[in-house]
Design a protein around this motif. Sequence first.
Motif, short mmCIF file in Angstrom:
data_model
loop_
_atom_site.label_atom_id
_atom_site.label_comp_id
_atom_site.label_asym_id
_atom_site.label_seq_id
_atom_site.Cartn_x
_atom_site.Cartn_y
_atom_site.Cartn_z
N UNK A 540 0.81 -1.23 0.00
CA UNK A 540 0.00 0.00 0.00
C UNK A 540 0.84 1.28 0.00
N UNK A 541 1.83 1.42 0.94
CA UNK A 541 2.64 2.64 0.88
C UNK A 541 3.56 2.68 -0.35
N UNK A 542 3.91 1.51 -0.86
CA UNK A 542 4.79 1.45 -2.03
C UNK A 542 4.11 2.05 -3.26
N UNK A 543 2.78 1.94 -3.35
CA UNK A 543 2.04 2.43 -4.50
C UNK A 543 1.91 3.95 -4.51
N UNK A 544 1.97 4.56 -3.34
CA UNK A 544 1.74 6.00 -3.24
C UNK A 544 2.80 6.80 -3.98
N UNK A 545 2.34 7.71 -4.84
CA UNK A 545 3.25 8.60 -5.56
C UNK A 545 3.93 7.97 -6.75
N UNK A 546 3.59 6.71 -7.05
CA UNK A 546 4.21 6.03 -8.19
C UNK A 546 3.13 5.65 -9.20
N UNK A 547 3.50 5.65 -10.45
CA UNK A 547 2.63 5.09 -11.48
C UNK A 547 2.66 3.58 -11.31
N UNK A 548 1.50 2.96 -11.24
CA UNK A 548 1.51 1.52 -10.96
C UNK A 548 0.47 0.77 -11.79
N UNK A 549 0.86 -0.44 -12.19
CA UNK A 549 -0.04 -1.40 -12.83
C UNK A 549 -0.10 -2.61 -11.92
N UNK A 550 -1.30 -3.02 -11.55
CA UNK A 550 -1.44 -4.11 -10.61
C UNK A 550 -2.31 -5.20 -11.21
N UNK A 551 -1.74 -6.38 -11.38
CA UNK A 551 -2.53 -7.56 -11.71
C UNK A 551 -2.86 -8.22 -10.39
N UNK A 552 -4.16 -8.24 -10.03
CA UNK A 552 -4.49 -8.69 -8.68
C UNK A 552 -5.79 -9.46 -8.66
N UNK A 553 -5.93 -10.29 -7.63
CA UNK A 553 -7.18 -11.00 -7.40
C UNK A 553 -7.80 -10.56 -6.08
N UNK A 554 -7.11 -9.63 -5.39
CA UNK A 554 -7.59 -9.17 -4.08
C UNK A 554 -8.45 -7.92 -4.29
N UNK A 555 -9.68 -7.98 -3.85
CA UNK A 555 -10.65 -6.93 -4.14
C UNK A 555 -10.23 -5.57 -3.60
N UNK A 556 -9.64 -5.54 -2.40
CA UNK A 556 -9.26 -4.25 -1.82
C UNK A 556 -8.20 -3.56 -2.67
#
Length: 616
Positions: A540-556
């Motif tokens: 969660x903190x790693x994503x802040x302020x960065x452009x991110x693409x997330x392949x995920x199965x977790x709804x949150x």
Amino acid sequence: MRGPNRFLTEEEKKNRPQITKALLKRIFSYLLPYWPKLLLVLAAIILSSIFGLLPSILTGKIIDEGLIGGDFGVLLVLIALSFAVLVLSNLIGVLESYLNTWVAQHITYDMRNQMYAHLQKMSHRFFTSSRQGDVITRMTSDISGVQSVIANTLTSILSNIAVLATSVVAMYQKNWILATVGVIIVPLFVLPTKRVGKTRWSLALKSQEKNDEINQILNETLSVSGQMLVKLFTNEKMEYEKYQKANREMTRLNIRESMAGRWFRVAMNTFTSMGPMLIYLVGGFLMIQMGNTSLTVGDITVMVSLLSRMYQPVNSLLNIQVDVIRSMALFTRIFEYFDMPVEVENRPYAVAPPSVKGDLEFCHVGFYYDLGQPVLQDLNFRIEAGHSVAIVGPSGAGKSTMIHLIPRLYDVTEGRITLDGRDIRGIDLEVLRKNIGVVTQDTYLFNGTIRENLLYANAQATQEQIVEACRQANIHDFIAGLPQGYDTLVGNRGIKLSGGEKQRVSIARVILKNPRLLILDEATSALDSISESLIQDAIDPLLKGRTSLVIAHRLSTIMAADEILVVDQGRIVQRGTHRELVEQDGVYRELYETQFRRALEDQKNRKITKAKVLAH
């Protein structure tokens, strides 16, 4: 006939390479930088072959001038000279061996470096489509084989030619009649060797095949599972008969091979004795019957010695075709790898921007592994710097392929991907990849310490930076509790750590890299709930302020994204927020109903269970 064989297998005959001028020129291009030392090797070979003649010649003089002549002083001088020649010849041999080994080692050193550098440039496609064993074989045994070609095959050819030429010249200088007799009887030594050797090689191959069959029977029937199967189906008798038959056949072949060798040695001993006998017979006839006063007992002894010296090089040169074909095949296999095109490389006009904001855009992107079978089709989306996109879709939809295109593990086959408005194919590869951090489902750690694996992202990172990255990744307390702390060895592929621990180390590694663009590929799948929670807290903190693409199965995680892209069969079929997509009929709603909602309910149940435990 064990050990290296002197005959081509059927497969080698079938796949024998074309020996062309271009191939030979390319091979000799590796020798060219070392031509001064190669000339010294050639000179040493010639000198060694000349000095190799002297003991035989001096033996003749010892007999004629020392023993028969009755001059003890001359005998002492000739023996001393023979000893000096022997020592000098051995010293030249040592020099030749050193130079030869030095050249061979340096050529293979050059080839290994060239091969490794070339393989490092190959695209991800090469490593996913090639067998790892083949790649390692090219790097190890094939290139090591080149050393043998240079150190043994090449010098063996030159040495054999030199020994044969000097022996023939020396024999004809002594007596042309005896020399001709010696040359004529050489085939009596060679032909039996080749024929019997081929027979033994054929028998050895059959014996080895039968031995492999026996080993297969043993591996299958004497393993735990195999034995259980045999007993449950009561097939002990059948398996015993199968083993007995194979064992009987291998025994028969071994006897035949052994006896072929016995008859071979009988034939060779006969021909070995016959050669000198013919020389003695013809020499005696010339001396006794013809009254040839120029021919001496020492001369005949020299001729017999030189005849024996001729045998080995003639036999080796007759088999030279085998060595040459195998050597050419070896170089051909290596050159096949060198000639593989580099699919992903820096373009001539590639630039290295001083900074990267992280504005990413896919413009009509298409991709295929095989022509006519598209994996991705007409992808269009943009992620503004600092924003995030979640990519969801069924298995095989093309999600992982999408993210592999961003660091140019593959290049797009249609359209373009831009970073800060610039086509990524025009950005220096090193700069591009340094600004991209990837956390994958299958975390890879090198067989070293935790510290070494973390420093792989940033070799200049301080201990304080390492600790801070690990704190953010929720792994510092675990590492600090280990006996060796950050110097703990993780084992091959990180086997000494659990899946969650490896994943958190990999997240810490990405934090140390500090990329502008972050890619998470199923980073929390296949983990237990506790590990997943810890990793999610780290992400969660790693994503802040960065452009991110997330392949995920977790709804949150998906709900936290600024936009959700739904991919199916290589196309973006839906896009929007969770609320918007769940209200529409389509792939996302189906995924939500079958996967996300169940995961959400499981998470709620775990929280309720945890609360009850704490209450008690």
